[in-house]
Design a protein around this motif. Structure first.
Motif, PDB file in Angstrom:
ATOM      1  N   ARG A 131       0.965  -1.192   0.066  1.00  0.00           N
ATOM      2  CA  ARG A 131      -0.072   0.098   0.029  1.00  0.00           C
ATOM      3  C   ARG A 131       0.924   1.087   0.055  1.00  0.00           C
ATOM      4  NH1 ARG A 131      -4.632  -2.480  -1.556  1.00  0.00           N
ATOM      5  NH2 ARG A 131      -4.301  -4.450  -0.760  1.00  0.00           N
ATOM      6  N   ALA A 132       0.571   2.274  -0.839  1.00  0.00           N
ATOM      7  CA  ALA A 132       1.498   3.240  -1.183  1.00  0.00           C
ATOM      8  C   ALA A 132       1.278   4.379  -0.125  1.00  0.00           C
ATOM      9  CB  ALA A 132       1.212   3.831  -2.875  1.00  0.00           C
ATOM     10  N   THR A 133      -0.067   4.376   0.433  1.00  0.00           N
ATOM     11  CA  THR A 133      -0.274   5.613   1.307  1.00  0.00           C
ATOM     12  C   THR A 133      -0.994   5.032   2.621  1.00  0.00           C
ATOM     13  OG1 THR A 133      -2.460   5.991   0.549  1.00  0.00           O
ATOM     14  CG2 THR A 133      -0.651   6.952  -0.924  1.00  0.00           C
ATOM     15  N   ALA A 134      -0.899   6.004   3.501  1.00  0.00           N
ATOM     16  CA  ALA A 134      -1.673   5.792   4.672  1.00  0.00           C
ATOM     17  C   ALA A 134      -3.355   5.459   4.558  1.00  0.00           C
ATOM     18  CB  ALA A 134      -1.457   6.644   5.812  1.00  0.00           C
ATOM     19  N   GLU A 135      -3.876   6.173   3.707  1.00  0.00           N
ATOM     20  CA  GLU A 135      -5.299   6.150   3.529  1.00  0.00           C
ATOM     21  C   GLU A 135      -5.499   4.905   2.668  1.00  0.00           C
ATOM     22  OE1 GLU A 135      -6.777   9.971   2.172  1.00  0.00           O
ATOM     23  OE2 GLU A 135      -6.624  10.737   4.243  1.00  0.00           O
TER      24      GLU A 135
ATOM     25  N   ALA B 130      -4.074   2.107   2.728  1.00  0.00           N
ATOM     26  CA  ALA B 130      -3.750   0.969   3.598  1.00  0.00           C
ATOM     27  C   ALA B 130      -5.128   0.892   4.540  1.00  0.00           C
ATOM     28  CB  ALA B 130      -2.621   1.193   4.545  1.00  0.00           C
TER      29      ALA B 130
END
Lengths: 291, 247
Positions: free
Chosen positions: B110-114, B116
């Protein structure tokens, strides 16, 4: 021996081409000795060479990777292995942009493994990789970080020889990251550009016309500080799309731009800010970055 | 007869139909699990589309179809489809080590916190609701296996489908649900009328069919995306001033 059917020879690489391909490796380990970092365990085979210039004032021990062949062709392979032992502080960069030439079929490979021990700060800062039109490039970066260790890494891709107006209109790219912390897979990234490439570059959700892209990673403590520094600096680079996010122990930033030079400037500034805020190092990178 | 030339290319059915063999139960499960009424909170995620719309990248229906189609075919839709297929096969084979490895990769990728959050929150909700409403030993096993660690959405969905729904149909339904979620977000954000939203969903059917077929044949190593603009949009969404969506 029965004669080889002629059609078989078409599907196999011809022997001279096999002999000409290079398979180079470089290994390097950094150890801390009474507060000073030294490079040890050097192994290098053509076309990989490490240079060790004297560190600039206040800078960590630099190692410069050189690919003496001047570029990588289809079938060429480079394997780099870096390790930073407890407390070591080091910067590994490349002397110049890496060129990946057009391939008639075989893939060019570049595999890097990085191990960072507790209390170590390692920078893996290769200059940009230029994918010539028709390049077929597969890159893997495997990182093993111990809790308490930190890695600052970048990778920059330029799609085609932009100065000549060239694009990356055919070929292939696979760029894989695997990052483990204390042995556990923590973050992975996989960029896949497969033919046809034109629609991927045209798609707004794809590359939206980008001539270059970069990823910056900070693994270990300090992700939020790094993210905020990169966000604040982004305003000074309106021609580059810059985003940053923190996923637990990993901070990821992406850079996309239609101007490869502007993108490089933004990445260089971001690297400087992160190393300065988190490791107290100079915001200015070693001289080879500014030419 | 033997000399008759074949002059037409046979048309391959893009998607097997789960009720072709009279299996209405399989279809019923898929409809329930991919319905917007299934309480996984899907309506609250835009996968970065909220920023893309704000930034002017998705001004109309054609742009929405292109944006969502790219996510399905080259973005998280594709990656999740490959992960789903491998999680499904691992569950069906009772290979819990392989299932755990797919779940680890799906979590890490997953490239970003959101993005993920979007995957793991929906995965946790899907697993918990499905264990309660549609109990199955494989779901209990997955929950036990992943205790204290995330269960990404495609892994939870695949573990539910394995043994209950044929893989191609389950995969197409999973991708269709993603298309519907993103178009629904687009209807609110672009904004578009409800009919245009349904037109977009209809136009995306071939993309879902193509992606399903491709994912069924893909090794796990083919996981990956060609959608850095989506990652960027998701990163920018984190600091977007006014937000309706969690991603």
């Amino acid at each position: 021996m029965p004669p080889v059917p002629p059609d078989v020879t078409w599907s196999q690489p011809s022997p001279p081409a096999c002999l000409q391909r290079s398979d180079g490796a470089g290994r390097l380990r950094f150890v801390a000795d009474h507060g000073r970092t030294q490079a040890t365990g050097l192994y290098q085979s053509d076309p990989v060479r490490f240079l060790f210039p004297l560190p600039e004032r206040g800078e960590p021990l630099p190692a410069i990777l050189v690919t003496t062949s001047g570029g990588l062709a289809g079938g060429d392979r480079v394997r780099i292995s870096l390790a930073a032992e407890p407390g070591a502080v080091a910067t590994v960069s490349t002397q110049a942009a890496e060129k990946v030439y057009r391939s008639t079929g075989p893939v060019t490979r570049f595999d890097t493994t990085i191990a960072v021990a507790a209390g170590a700060w390692l920078e893996w800062l290769p200059q940009e990789t230029i994918l010539f039109d028709g390049a077929r490039f597969a890159r893997t970066t495997e990182v093993d970080l111990a809790a308490g260790g930190r890695l600052l890494a970048i990778e920059m891709l330029v799609f085609g020889r932009r100065a000549r107006g060239e694009a990356f209109s055919y070929g292939a790219l696979r760029d894989d990251w695997r990052l483990r912390i204390d042995g556990r897979l923590t973050w992975a990234d996989a960029l896949r550009l497969d033919e046809p490439l034109a629609p991927l570059f045209a798609a707004r959700a794809g590359l939206d016309g980008a001539a270059a892209m970069a990823t910056l990673i900070l693994a270990g403590e300090g992700g939020a500080i790094a993210r905020d520094a990169i966000r604040d600096a982004a305003e000074a680079h309106p021609a580059v799309r810059i985003g940053a996010s923190v996923l637990g122990p990993v901070m990821v930033a992406r850079f996309l731009g239609r101007d490869a030079r502007a993108l490089r400037d933004a990445v260089v500034q971001a690297v400087g800010l992160v190393r300065n805020r988190l490791a107290g190092l100079s915001e200015r990178l070693p001289d080879l970055w500014y030419g | 007869m033997a000399t008759t030339m074949i002059t037409t290319i046979p048309i391959r059915t893009p998607m097997p139909h789960p009720i072709a063999d009279g299996d209405a139960a399989a279809l019923y499960r898929l409809i329930a699990w991919t319905s917007p009424a299934y309480p996984t909170g899907a309506f609250s995620y835009s996968h970065g589309l909220e920023w893309a719309a704000e930034d002017g990248l998705v001004p109309d229906r054609a742009a929405l179809e292109a944006w969502v189609g790219h996510i399905l075919e080259q973005g998280a839709g594709w990656s999740d489809a490959v992960l789903f297929a491998h999680a499904y096969r691992a569950t069906a084979a009772g290979d819990w080590t392989a299932l755990d490895a797919v779940a680890d990769l799906a979590t890490a990728l997953r490239a970003t916190a959101e993005l993920a959050l979007e995957s793991t929150q929906q995965g946790a909700a899907f697993l918990s609701i499905t264990r309660a409403a549609w109990p199955a030993p494989a779901l209990d096993r997955l929950a036990q296996l992943r205790a204290g660690r995330p269960v990404p959405l495609p892994v939870a969905q695949a573990a539910a489908a394995a043994g209950a729904v044929p893989l191609p149909a389950a995969l197409a339904a999973m991708l269709g649900a993603l298309a519907a979620t993103l178009v629904s977000a687009g209807v609110r954000l672009v904004p578009l009328g409800q009919t245009d939203g349904q037109r977009a969903i209809a136009h995306l059917m071939p993309v879902v069919a193509r992606t399903t077929e491709r994912a069924l044949a893909a090794p796990l190593d083919d996981v990956g995306t060609a959608a850095p603009m989506v990652d960027w949009a998701s990163m920018r969404h984190e600091t977007q001033y006014t937000r309706l969506f969690r991603s």
